[in-house]
Every structure is written in structure tokens, then in C-alpha cells.
Design a protein around this motif. Sequence first.
Motif, PDB file in Angstrom:
ATOM      1  N   GLU A 151      -0.815  -9.164  -7.189  1.00 41.44           N
ATOM      2  CA  GLU A 151      -0.719  -8.952  -8.765  1.00 41.44           C
ATOM      3  C   GLU A 151       1.299  -7.965  -8.402  1.00 41.44           C
ATOM      4  O   GLU A 151       1.395  -8.351  -8.791  1.00 41.44           O
ATOM      5  N   TYR A 152       0.473  -6.768  -7.867  1.00 40.35           N
ATOM      6  CA  TYR A 152       1.811  -5.581  -7.865  1.00 40.35           C
ATOM      7  C   TYR A 152       2.983  -6.493  -7.249  1.00 40.35           C
ATOM      8  O   TYR A 152       3.850  -6.117  -7.349  1.00 40.35           O
ATOM      9  N   ARG A 153       2.653  -7.306  -5.922  1.00 42.14           N
ATOM     10  CA  ARG A 153       3.650  -7.318  -4.907  1.00 42.14           C
ATOM     11  C   ARG A 153       4.258  -8.927  -6.093  1.00 42.14           C
ATOM     12  O   ARG A 153       5.795  -8.025  -6.773  1.00 42.14           O
ATOM     13  N   GLU A 154       3.411  -9.280  -6.225  1.00 38.27           N
ATOM     14  CA  GLU A 154       4.682 -10.196  -7.273  1.00 38.27           C
ATOM     15  C   GLU A 154       5.342  -9.401  -9.360  1.00 38.27           C
ATOM     16  O   GLU A 154       5.805 -10.398  -9.100  1.00 38.27           O
ATOM     17  N   LYS A 155       4.201  -8.916  -9.245  1.00 40.28           N
ATOM     18  CA  LYS A 155       5.392  -8.238 -11.301  1.00 40.28           C
ATOM     19  C   LYS A 155       6.128  -6.884 -10.234  1.00 40.28           C
ATOM     20  O   LYS A 155       6.878  -6.766 -11.232  1.00 40.28           O
ATOM     21  N   CYS A 156       5.652  -6.390  -9.560  1.00 40.59           N
ATOM     22  CA  CYS A 156       6.044  -4.359  -8.959  1.00 40.59           C
ATOM     23  C   CYS A 156       7.511  -5.211  -7.998  1.00 40.59           C
ATOM     24  O   CYS A 156       8.431  -3.553  -8.377  1.00 40.59           O
ATOM     25  N   MET A 157       7.434  -5.447  -7.748  1.00 42.86           N
ATOM     26  CA  MET A 157       8.485  -5.612  -5.902  1.00 42.86           C
ATOM     27  C   MET A 157       8.902  -6.144  -6.092  1.00 42.86           C
ATOM     28  O   MET A 157       9.837  -7.427  -6.778  1.00 42.86           O
ATOM     29  N   LEU A 213       0.513  -1.190  -0.085  1.00 37.05           N
ATOM     30  CA  LEU A 213      -0.098  -0.079  -0.055  1.00 37.05           C
ATOM     31  C   LEU A 213       0.889   1.073   0.194  1.00 37.05           C
ATOM     32  O   LEU A 213       0.001   2.373  -1.103  1.00 37.05           O
ATOM     33  N   TRP A 214       2.399   1.755   0.686  1.00 37.63           N
ATOM     34  CA  TRP A 214       3.202   2.814   0.811  1.00 37.63           C
ATOM     35  C   TRP A 214       3.536   1.831  -0.469  1.00 37.63           C
ATOM     36  O   TRP A 214       3.841   3.622  -1.326  1.00 37.63           O
ATOM     37  N   HIS A 215       3.770   1.183  -1.087  1.00 35.64           N
ATOM     38  CA  HIS A 215       4.967   1.968  -2.310  1.00 35.64           C
ATOM     39  C   HIS A 215       3.853   2.030  -3.185  1.00 35.64           C
ATOM     40  O   HIS A 215       3.929   3.349  -4.345  1.00 35.64           O
ATOM     41  N   ILE A 216       2.355   1.989  -3.526  1.00 34.15           N
ATOM     42  CA  ILE A 216       1.494   2.397  -4.032  1.00 34.15           C
ATOM     43  C   ILE A 216       1.363   3.992  -3.637  1.00 34.15           C
ATOM     44  O   ILE A 216       1.407   4.419  -4.753  1.00 34.15           O
ATOM     45  N   VAL A 217       1.091   4.091  -2.908  1.00 36.07           N
ATOM     46  CA  VAL A 217       0.659   5.598  -2.438  1.00 36.07           C
ATOM     47  C   VAL A 217       1.950   6.642  -2.796  1.00 36.07           C
ATOM     48  O   VAL A 217       1.439   8.187  -3.562  1.00 36.07           O
ATOM     49  N   ASN A 262       6.748   2.510  -8.411  1.00 37.45           N
ATOM     50  CA  ASN A 262       6.449   2.141  -9.513  1.00 37.45           C
ATOM     51  C   ASN A 262       6.236   2.551 -10.029  1.00 37.45           C
ATOM     52  O   ASN A 262       5.029   1.820 -10.774  1.00 37.45           O
ATOM     53  N   THR A 263       5.677   3.435 -10.992  1.00 36.51           N
ATOM     54  CA  THR A 263       4.114   4.440 -11.337  1.00 36.51           C
ATOM     55  C   THR A 263       4.268   3.366 -12.645  1.00 36.51           C
ATOM     56  O   THR A 263       2.848   3.908 -12.693  1.00 36.51           O
ATOM     57  N   LYS A 264       4.735   3.463 -13.541  1.00 38.37           N
ATOM     58  CA  LYS A 264       4.712   2.310 -14.549  1.00 38.37           C
ATOM     59  C   LYS A 264       3.608   1.334 -13.912  1.00 38.37           C
ATOM     60  O   LYS A 264       2.496   0.858 -14.670  1.00 38.37           O
ATOM     61  N   CYS A 265       4.281   0.501 -13.362  1.00 37.01           N
ATOM     62  CA  CYS A 265       3.303  -1.128 -12.486  1.00 37.01           C
ATOM     63  C   CYS A 265       2.409  -0.472 -12.111  1.00 37.01           C
ATOM     64  O   CYS A 265       1.399  -0.947 -11.935  1.00 37.01           O
ATOM     65  N   VAL A 266       2.026   0.873 -10.787  1.00 37.00           N
ATOM     66  CA  VAL A 266       0.839   0.712 -10.542  1.00 37.00           C
ATOM     67  C   VAL A 266      -0.238   1.649 -11.474  1.00 37.00           C
ATOM     68  O   VAL A 266      -0.866   0.879 -11.235  1.00 37.00           O
ATOM     69  N   LYS A 267       0.122   2.114 -12.602  1.00 33.39           N
ATOM     70  CA  LYS A 267      -0.780   2.333 -13.503  1.00 33.39           C
ATOM     71  C   LYS A 267      -1.287   1.493 -14.622  1.00 33.39           C
ATOM     72  O   LYS A 267      -2.295   1.543 -14.809  1.00 33.39           O
TER      73      LYS A 267
END
Length: 113
Positions: free
Chosen positions: A107-113, A40-44, A48-53
Amino acid sequence: MNPKKLIDKFGKGRNVSSSDKGKFFMILQNYFSLSDIEVLWHIVIMKNTKCVKKIFGILDLALIAGAVAYVVIPMDAVPDFIPVAGWLDDVGVIGFILKKLAGKIAEYREKCM
């Protein structure tokens, strides 16, 4: 520990001491995955802007930002200086967001972190 047990342990008219705060947060750490909170903190902060979007829509991002702001700002529906109750509403808000967006968060944790 489920929310009802958490409320029973720290609520029901019991006098809460300052030493309860540490126990309460230890229980929260067991109730929520710290990696979920970190996501949640990473997203806020758009780490990783590209991945968040790619994963989250604008409404999802607004819900996450609102939930994090609600928890961080001490004056909310139930102010944080009120022992137990002030923290339980924060737990509810984070729990709602984590449950509502569980698939996207994973999905975010798996692909973006």
C-alpha cells in the motif's frame, strides 16, 4: 531460491571464501524485491511522513526501525563478521518484517512512492 537452498548452498560446514560474499548478495537481491528494501528505508527515514503515519501504526514503525537497525549494526545476535551465519540472521529478520507487513508495504509503495 528458498531459504533452505540458500543455507544448503552456503552452509553445512563448507569453507566459505571471500568470493562467496558477492554470490550471496546476488542471491539476496533475487530473494527479496529491491523495491521492498527501498520501501523499508523510505519508512525508516520518514521520507513521506504524512503517508507513513496514515498506513503504519507505532508498533509497525518500531518493528521496521528495529529490523533495519538490526541489519545495519554489525554486532547483533550472530555478528556479521561470521561468514554466512552473520548474514542469514539479517535475512531472517528482514524476511519476517516483509512478510508480516506485506500488505502495508505494498500500500505504501502504491500510494506514497
